[in-house]
Scaffold this motif. Structure first.
Motif, PDB file in Angstrom:
ATOM      1  N   THR A  58       0.773  -1.498   0.378  1.00 13.80           N
ATOM      2  CA  THR A  58      -0.317   0.114  -0.253  1.00 13.80           C
ATOM      3  C   THR A  58       0.476   1.310  -0.203  1.00 13.80           C
ATOM      4  O   THR A  58       0.553   2.648   0.029  1.00 13.80           O
ATOM      5  CB  THR A  58      -0.808   0.534   1.033  1.00 13.80           C
ATOM      6  N   ASN A  59       2.348   1.146  -0.208  1.00 11.35           N
ATOM      7  CA  ASN A  59       3.344   2.244  -0.133  1.00 11.35           C
ATOM      8  C   ASN A  59       3.061   3.026  -1.206  1.00 11.35           C
ATOM      9  O   ASN A  59       2.050   2.890  -2.595  1.00 11.35           O
ATOM     10  CB  ASN A  59       4.393   1.670  -0.714  1.00 11.35           C
ATOM     11  N   ASP A  60       3.081   4.537  -1.244  1.00 11.54           N
ATOM     12  CA  ASP A  60       2.357   5.487  -2.681  1.00 11.54           C
ATOM     13  C   ASP A  60       4.092   5.157  -3.354  1.00 11.54           C
ATOM     14  O   ASP A  60       4.780   6.261  -3.348  1.00 11.54           O
ATOM     15  CB  ASP A  60       2.215   6.916  -1.554  1.00 11.54           C
ATOM     16  N   PHE A  61       4.085   4.315  -4.421  1.00 10.61           N
ATOM     17  CA  PHE A  61       4.834   4.128  -5.385  1.00 10.61           C
ATOM     18  C   PHE A  61       4.776   6.068  -6.360  1.00 10.61           C
ATOM     19  O   PHE A  61       6.593   5.564  -6.920  1.00 10.61           O
ATOM     20  CB  PHE A  61       5.314   3.010  -5.718  1.00 10.61           C
ATOM     21  N   ASN A  62       3.664   5.825  -7.096  1.00 14.91           N
ATOM     22  CA  ASN A  62       3.672   6.826  -7.696  1.00 14.91           C
ATOM     23  C   ASN A  62       4.815   8.184  -6.898  1.00 14.91           C
ATOM     24  O   ASN A  62       4.858   8.714  -7.949  1.00 14.91           O
ATOM     25  CB  ASN A  62       2.187   7.376  -7.900  1.00 14.91           C
ATOM     26  N   THR A  63       4.883   9.206  -5.896  1.00 18.25           N
ATOM     27  CA  THR A  63       4.961   9.528  -5.560  1.00 18.25           C
ATOM     28  C   THR A  63       6.769   9.435  -5.646  1.00 18.25           C
ATOM     29  O   THR A  63       7.188  10.038  -5.556  1.00 18.25           O
ATOM     30  CB  THR A  63       4.922   9.730  -4.375  1.00 18.25           C
ATOM     31  N   LEU A  64       6.828   8.451  -5.654  1.00 16.75           N
ATOM     32  CA  LEU A  64       8.028   7.891  -5.522  1.00 16.75           C
ATOM     33  C   LEU A  64       9.110   7.869  -7.385  1.00 16.75           C
ATOM     34  O   LEU A  64      10.431   8.518  -7.066  1.00 16.75           O
ATOM     35  CB  LEU A  64       8.503   6.527  -5.057  1.00 16.75           C
ATOM     36  N   PHE A  65       8.411   8.026  -7.355  1.00 13.27           N
ATOM     37  CA  PHE A  65       8.078   7.556  -9.048  1.00 13.27           C
ATOM     38  C   PHE A  65       8.897   9.093  -9.321  1.00 13.27           C
ATOM     39  O   PHE A  65       9.974   9.167  -9.906  1.00 13.27           O
ATOM     40  CB  PHE A  65       7.697   6.452 -10.009  1.00 13.27           C
TER      41      PHE A  65
END
Lengths: 349, 349
Positions: free
Chosen positions: B94-101
């Motif tokens: 459920t981590n926010d990988f969109n923000t990471l990328f």
């Protein structure tokens, strides 16, 4: 593609792209059974989906592929043990991978991995992929061909947003870009795939011949109806005509012959299958509103980036009206868009 | 961790966790220069960050690591060419990988990959990692220890939300879970790492001895102040006391001795460094509000899942008031939380 799961999302408006995997299923299963080399010395099996979007259309394809591979590993003839599956989901860096991860099917037998970036270039390590899949994605170009956006070029695409048949130089510029892009895609995959690995590509396309008086294709629908909707709004003063001149969509639907020539040019793969599938998705867009919603889910971000978000509702209302008023375009039976299934095998190095 | 980049996001409220990499930098650089085996036959170099959150604290660490490795490849003594870097960013699904990328630094010299899932289990292929990093993450347990949530157990943690020193059985249950979890983490990494690969772990911890009359640590701050805020709200009827009884936070800050014993038990790694760093982050939380915001960014999802989102604002107002009123807790100089930097090397197989 529109993110999330809301009313304008790609998830809810991509039935058109979804149906094709069911038609391709028996061919993919047959090719895996007959030709995929599974004698990997490593305990890993890499599968990639290039252009996965939020996963809705990707998960059923991955299930078909992994089941067919599992069947092969479990056959009495095979002696190597079933390896770990790693599925590399690729799409552009702004893709909604959060939705993809949180909507993964339960009890999957693989580790999901997201690999963001342009699939025309290298994305994965050498020899890391055993099977490559891509559906309804290779039509996307790395960029709009320069000449069509250049006011000084004979291929300038003034007043239109996509190639249309009557503008030969514009068509040529698009085909040239498509040719180079597929070339780069194959070169990158040639490095990433193991010898004997398979690639199944589902590429939306158009037939060599179709009658524009009584038939249409997706690019002609978008080019004529969406393009003229934008020009109408420009004439109403919503934005300048130059704004439309400088907007071109970055995709190309080849003919089967055009695609075949490009695939043959590459020296790293053999063509194992080249099938023209009737586009099974078109009848899922039976209503005018369903078609407008599908086109909106695909194009909204590109349109918003160029024209701003304020014009989107009005644009698709106008598009819907034009569609309703067009005897040729309104009937999905007249849609001559096809899908090519190409199965390629990585040659032994 | 709270997603996105809004006022309650982890990105904006994790300065406490960020500072530590600067302190660890010279040690990580030294260890890479002296001990990392870079004679990889493959043209890939895999680095993983386990517990990367949205990347804000991860990117500076990855830069330090890749620069140190690059330097080694470019040294006159080395003959092998610099390989391709693949950075595997791991966190829960459920981590926010969109923000990471979308917040990756410009001009990075690596391919970013997201690998979601529980880092206590296997996530990556055999022999795919050359360097492993994890900062402020290994304190998270795979689950709350069963006994502390069990009304029939002598280790039941009634009326509290975390272990506190005076409840020995609760502490033991937490330590036991931590022991097993670190064991599983190391076993999984042992499979995924190449021989000679290095692992740098930054683990928040507490000293063997500290004086609860005049000092505190992060777990005691959360356990006493946040715990009693929840109990106060239960007494006001916002929710039942049973609701607090059944809530326990799934993390544990070990003492250096406890961690060392666990690391030594594992047979696959040698301990190359074991340093106790002063927690450089505590002075970034100089104001009461900054500390409340940091704790909120970390705990909000867990609290919301159990108590609902309606109570969060009131809870952190109450917490802030308690903090202001506590002469011991309000002064960051009294924070005795430490960070352990353990550098491990994968033994030759």
């Amino acid at each position: 593609m529109n993110a999330g799961e809301g009313p304008h999302s790609y998830v809810r408006n991509s039935s058109c792209q979804r149906g094709v995997v069911d038609v391709a299923k028996p061919i993919i299963e047959e090719e895996i059974a007959a030709k995929l080399d599974i004698n990997t010395r490593q305990n890993r099996f890499g599968i990639a989906d290039f252009g996965c979007s939020t996963g809705y259309n990707s998960f059923p394809a991955i299930e078909i592929i992994t089941q067919a591979i599992n069947k092969k590993y479990k056959s009495p003839k095979n002696t190597s043990k079933t390896p770990e599956f790693y599925i590399f989901f690729n799409d552009v860096i702004t893709n909604d991978f959060n939705t993809l991860f949180t909507s993964l099917p339960p009890n999957i037998n693989y580790q999901a991995v997201a690999v963001p970036g342009d699939f025309h270039g290298r994305l994965l390590p050498e020899y890391s992929l055993h099977f490559v899949y891509s559906s309804w994605s290779l039509q996307w170009l790395s960029a709009v061909p320069e000449a069509v956006a250049d006011g000084g070029s004979p291929a300038w695409n003034k007043g239109e947003i996509l190639y249309t048949r009557d503008k030969t130089l514009v068509c040529d510029a698009y085909l040239d870009r498509f040719d180079k892009d597929i070339g780069s895609f194959l070169e990158s995959r040639a490095v990433e795939m193991v010898s004997g690995g398979l690639m199944a590509l589902l590429v939306p396309a158009v037939p060599e011949f179709w009658n524009p008086e009584s038939e249409y294709t997706i690019p002609s629908d978008v080019g004529y109806l969406l393009g003229s909707s934008l020009m109408d709004m420009a004439k109403k003063g919503r934005f300048s005509e130059e704004k439309v001149d400088s907007f071109n969509l970055p995709y190309y639907f080849p003919t089967p012959e055009q695609l075949k020539v490009i695939l043959i040019k590459n020296q790293s793969f053999t063509i194992e299958r080249f099938e023209i599938l009737n586009n099974p998705g078109k009848h899922t867009l039976a209503s005018v509103n369903a078609r407008a919603a599908c086109f909106r889910a695909v194009h909204e971000r590109l349109l918003t980036d160029h024209f701003g978000s304020a014009i989107i509702d009005e644009l698709f209302e106008l598009y819907t009206k034009k569609l309703e008023a067009s005897p040729v375009f309104v009937n999905p039976d007249n849609d001559k868009t096809i899908v090519i299934l190409a199965v390629l095998k990585r040659k032994l190095i």
